[in-house]
Design a protein around this motif. Structure first.
Motif, PDB file in Angstrom:
ATOM      1  N   VAL A  51       0.876  -1.182   0.000  1.00 43.71           N
ATOM      2  CA  VAL A  51      -0.055  -0.012  -0.143  1.00 43.71           C
ATOM      3  C   VAL A  51       0.939   1.302   0.195  1.00 43.71           C
ATOM      4  O   VAL A  51       1.358   1.656   1.006  1.00 43.71           O
ATOM      5  CB  VAL A  51      -0.917  -0.055   1.233  1.00 43.71           C
ATOM      6  CG1 VAL A  51      -1.904   1.273   1.225  1.00 43.71           C
ATOM      7  CG2 VAL A  51      -1.745  -1.295   1.215  1.00 43.71           C
ATOM      8  N   CYS A  52       1.253   1.755  -1.350  1.00 43.46           N
ATOM      9  CA  CYS A  52       2.137   2.802  -1.186  1.00 43.46           C
ATOM     10  C   CYS A  52       1.349   4.141  -1.151  1.00 43.46           C
ATOM     11  O   CYS A  52       0.158   4.005  -1.689  1.00 43.46           O
ATOM     12  CB  CYS A  52       2.879   2.703  -2.603  1.00 43.46           C
ATOM     13  SG  CYS A  52       3.698   1.069  -2.834  1.00 43.46           S
ATOM     14  N   SER A  53       2.105   5.236  -0.768  1.00 41.30           N
ATOM     15  CA  SER A  53       0.938   6.550  -0.723  1.00 41.30           C
ATOM     16  C   SER A  53       2.099   7.680  -0.670  1.00 41.30           C
ATOM     17  O   SER A  53       3.284   7.635  -0.513  1.00 41.30           O
ATOM     18  CB  SER A  53       0.490   6.378   0.845  1.00 41.30           C
ATOM     19  OG  SER A  53       1.418   6.084   1.860  1.00 41.30           O
ATOM     20  N   ALA A  54       1.439   8.683  -0.401  1.00 39.61           N
ATOM     21  CA  ALA A  54       2.101  10.011  -0.571  1.00 39.61           C
ATOM     22  C   ALA A  54       1.195  11.335  -0.021  1.00 39.61           C
ATOM     23  O   ALA A  54      -0.086  11.049   0.008  1.00 39.61           O
ATOM     24  CB  ALA A  54       2.755  10.504  -1.831  1.00 39.61           C
ATOM     25  N   TYR A  55       1.858  12.030   0.591  1.00 43.03           N
ATOM     26  CA  TYR A  55       0.943  13.398   0.956  1.00 43.03           C
ATOM     27  C   TYR A  55       1.686  14.696   0.942  1.00 43.03           C
ATOM     28  O   TYR A  55       2.770  14.665   0.797  1.00 43.03           O
ATOM     29  CB  TYR A  55       0.359  13.187   2.444  1.00 43.03           C
ATOM     30  CG  TYR A  55       1.436  13.317   3.516  1.00 43.03           C
ATOM     31  CD1 TYR A  55       1.814  14.616   3.946  1.00 43.03           C
ATOM     32  CD2 TYR A  55       2.013  12.117   4.325  1.00 43.03           C
ATOM     33  CE1 TYR A  55       2.697  14.821   4.862  1.00 43.03           C
ATOM     34  CE2 TYR A  55       2.804  12.633   5.307  1.00 43.03           C
ATOM     35  CZ  TYR A  55       3.291  13.936   5.398  1.00 43.03           C
ATOM     36  OH  TYR A  55       3.950  13.871   6.465  1.00 43.03           O
ATOM     37  N   ARG A  56       0.639  15.708   0.994  1.00 41.06           N
ATOM     38  CA  ARG A  56       1.377  17.049   0.674  1.00 41.06           C
ATOM     39  C   ARG A  56       0.425  17.931   2.056  1.00 41.06           C
ATOM     40  O   ARG A  56      -0.796  17.808   1.799  1.00 41.06           O
ATOM     41  CB  ARG A  56       1.316  18.002  -0.294  1.00 41.06           C
ATOM     42  CG  ARG A  56       2.052  17.176  -1.489  1.00 41.06           C
ATOM     43  CD  ARG A  56       2.225  17.862  -2.684  1.00 41.06           C
ATOM     44  NE  ARG A  56       3.018  19.168  -2.763  1.00 41.06           N
ATOM     45  CZ  ARG A  56       2.997  20.201  -3.239  1.00 41.06           C
ATOM     46  NH1 ARG A  56       1.770  20.352  -3.949  1.00 41.06           N
ATOM     47  NH2 ARG A  56       3.872  21.145  -3.374  1.00 41.06           N
ATOM     48  N   LEU A  57       1.175  18.333   3.036  1.00 40.83           N
ATOM     49  CA  LEU A  57       0.320  18.986   3.905  1.00 40.83           C
ATOM     50  C   LEU A  57       0.904  20.451   4.340  1.00 40.83           C
ATOM     51  O   LEU A  57       2.169  20.473   4.075  1.00 40.83           O
ATOM     52  CB  LEU A  57       0.418  18.292   5.240  1.00 40.83           C
ATOM     53  CG  LEU A  57      -0.641  17.155   5.478  1.00 40.83           C
ATOM     54  CD1 LEU A  57      -0.175  16.295   6.524  1.00 40.83           C
ATOM     55  CD2 LEU A  57      -2.070  17.786   5.756  1.00 40.83           C
ATOM     56  N   PHE A  58       0.111  21.494   4.502  1.00 37.33           N
ATOM     57  CA  PHE A  58       0.587  22.840   4.767  1.00 37.33           C
ATOM     58  C   PHE A  58       0.501  22.935   6.229  1.00 37.33           C
ATOM     59  O   PHE A  58      -0.416  23.142   6.959  1.00 37.33           O
ATOM     60  CB  PHE A  58      -0.575  23.892   4.305  1.00 37.33           C
ATOM     61  CG  PHE A  58      -0.057  25.255   4.136  1.00 37.33           C
ATOM     62  CD1 PHE A  58       0.806  25.864   3.350  1.00 37.33           C
ATOM     63  CD2 PHE A  58      -0.302  26.212   5.406  1.00 37.33           C
ATOM     64  CE1 PHE A  58       1.452  27.141   3.456  1.00 37.33           C
ATOM     65  CE2 PHE A  58       0.167  27.166   5.653  1.00 37.33           C
ATOM     66  CZ  PHE A  58       0.930  27.955   4.428  1.00 37.33           C
ATOM     67  N   ILE A  59       1.802  22.996   6.819  1.00 42.29           N
ATOM     68  CA  ILE A  59       1.937  22.883   8.282  1.00 42.29           C
ATOM     69  C   ILE A  59       2.955  24.210   8.677  1.00 42.29           C
ATOM     70  O   ILE A  59       4.086  24.207   8.180  1.00 42.29           O
ATOM     71  CB  ILE A  59       2.394  21.748   8.698  1.00 42.29           C
ATOM     72  CG1 ILE A  59       1.697  20.428   8.278  1.00 42.29           C
ATOM     73  CG2 ILE A  59       2.936  21.661  10.228  1.00 42.29           C
ATOM     74  CD1 ILE A  59       2.422  19.212   8.478  1.00 42.29           C
ATOM     75  N   ASP A  60       2.408  24.846   9.397  1.00 42.18           N
ATOM     76  CA  ASP A  60       3.185  26.002   9.954  1.00 42.18           C
ATOM     77  C   ASP A  60       3.969  26.923   8.828  1.00 42.18           C
ATOM     78  O   ASP A  60       5.150  27.010   8.994  1.00 42.18           O
ATOM     79  CB  ASP A  60       4.400  25.572  10.910  1.00 42.18           C
ATOM     80  CG  ASP A  60       3.900  24.831  12.225  1.00 42.18           C
ATOM     81  OD1 ASP A  60       2.745  25.277  12.722  1.00 42.18           O
ATOM     82  OD2 ASP A  60       4.591  23.975  12.852  1.00 42.18           O
TER      83      ASP A  60
END
Length: 200
Positions: A51-60
């Motif tokens: 189960v391969c994955s990725a994310y992009r999050l706006f943090i600080d």
């Protein structure tokens, strides 16, 4: 740079030499959301080899990016998924690609193609909407102002994240960055200076 966010779950399926790649795109608010969804897909697909994955999050005030190959050769799966998030300018979003092995090895280039295409299909099947940077604001006021405050919150399309009732009402709201000064001025003016919004 203008970013989009995934507003509704997108699903995709890609096949290559017998292997099936099921893809899912999600909106997420934090890393815990991302990890929770990995556990869900691993549970829902016990036959999956990866189960391969990725994310992009706006943090600080910065963008945090992460990609997981989950046992596939390094750079063959998580990075192609992340590249699709980046090329589509998606933020606060994650994609999961579940691989059901079909008996044939695909090689690095074959894996890159499969994971990249699967991720793109999920994105194409998602509803994406513009993303706006938001800030949290704390409000403390007496009960007589509750109707006024809630009306102004609605007018600025802000969201109530927390609400406590004691001697006064205490609210935490999130509001688009560009609206903060207008919101602050209006609430102070209409409350005759009795409410002072505080940025968190």
């Amino acid at each position: 740079m203008n970013y989009d966010i995934i507003a509704s779950l997108g699903k995709g399926e890609y096949r290559s030499r017998g292997s099936k790649f099921f893809s899912f795109s999600h909106s997420i608010n934090n890393i815990d959301d991302y990890k929770h969804l990995i556990s869900i897909y691993k549970t829902n697909f016990p036959e999956a080899c990866h189960v391969c994955s990725a994310y992009r999050l706006f943090i600080d005030s910065r963008i945090d990016e992460y990609a997981s190959d989950d046992g596939e050769p390094k750079g063959s799966s998580g990075q192609p998924i992340l590249n699709q998030l980046k090329s589509n300018n998606l933020i606060n979003s994650s994609i999961y690609v579940v691989r059901i092995f079909g008996g044939n090895l695909l090689g690095i280039s074959g894996l890159i193609e499969a994971y990249s295409n699967a991720a793109l299909i999920a994105i194409d099947n998602s509803k994406c909407i513009p993303w706006y940077q938001k800030r949290k604001v704390s409000l403390k006021f007496s009960y007589k102002y509750q109707g006024l405050v809630e009306s102004i919150i609605s007018e600025f399309s802000a969201e109530i994240e927390d609400k406590k009732f004691s001697e006064d009402v205490v609210m935490i709201i999130s509001i688009k960055d560009e609206y903060i000064n207008l919101f602050k001025n209006k609430i102070e003016e209409l409350s005759s200076g009795n409410i002072h919004p505080l940025l968190l």
